[in-house]
Design an enzyme around this catalytic site. Sequence first.
Site, PDB file in Angstrom:
ATOM      1  N   CYS A  64       0.859  -1.189   0.000  1.00 45.92           N
ATOM      2  CA  CYS A  64       0.000   0.000   0.000  1.00 45.92           C
ATOM      3  C   CYS A  64       0.895   1.239   0.000  1.00 45.92           C
ATOM      4  CB  CYS A  64      -0.881  -0.002   1.243  1.00 45.92           C
ATOM      5  SG  CYS A  64      -1.956   1.433   1.355  1.00 45.92           S
TER       6      CYS A  64
ATOM      7  N   HIS B 202      -8.926  -3.772  -2.264  1.00 42.39           N
ATOM      8  CA  HIS B 202      -7.969  -3.037  -1.415  1.00 42.39           C
ATOM      9  C   HIS B 202      -8.353  -1.553  -1.350  1.00 42.39           C
ATOM     10  CE1 HIS B 202      -3.777  -2.048   0.057  1.00 42.39           C
ATOM     11  NE2 HIS B 202      -4.203  -0.850  -0.357  1.00 42.39           N
ATOM     12  N   GLU B 203      -8.640  -0.962  -2.517  1.00 41.87           N
ATOM     13  CA  GLU B 203      -8.970   0.474  -2.551  1.00 41.87           C
ATOM     14  C   GLU B 203     -10.328   0.735  -1.903  1.00 41.87           C
ATOM     15  OE1 GLU B 203      -6.579   2.287  -3.133  1.00 41.87           O
ATOM     16  OE2 GLU B 203      -5.343   0.754  -4.098  1.00 41.87           O
TER      17      GLU B 203
END
Length: 185
Positions: free
Chosen positions: A95, A137-138
């Site tokens: 990330c 993830h986003e």
Amino acid sequence: MNRLKYFNDPILKRKNKDITLFDDHLKKLILDMFYIMYNDRGVGLAAPQIGENINLFVIDEFSFPKENERHQPIIFINPKVTCDPNNTAIEDEGCLSFPGAIIPMKRSLNIHVDYMDIHGLPQTLDSQGWQARIIQHEYDHLLGKTLGDFISNIEKSILRKKIKERKPIFSMEDIREKLNVNKVF
Ligand SMILES: [Zn+2]
């Protein structure tokens, strides 16, 4: 331009609002997000990561395309992601807000996304595999969930010391061209 938010920045945990105004300000913000994402060698970036608590993220699973790959930038505004919980896989994730951290994450292999494009028009996407992982993830960022939830404060302070400012490799013009060629703007 907005800058990346790292580690324990409270902005990463705040509630994010839906976007209602599809104007030049939004367009500029999205351009900045792609600029930061491509220059930091990322494949996705969510608005809270640059200090904007709104429901927006951008991705490009081919941020650094190999010979037979093409850029695939997509903008997701006010997204709702539906996951298939019966079909999952665990893979390492990184990330941009937690540079250096690698965390194994369980994600659905098939997802459905309802979202709006840059014009405020409703869109849908069925996504699989690597792209589906990036989207999940986003989307987690918009829900205030981050890889940081799995990293101790001691580890964070060690990683923080290793952050290096990197020279941008793409100019704003390069980014505009990438997005225009791919008909995103
Ligand atoms: Zn992230």
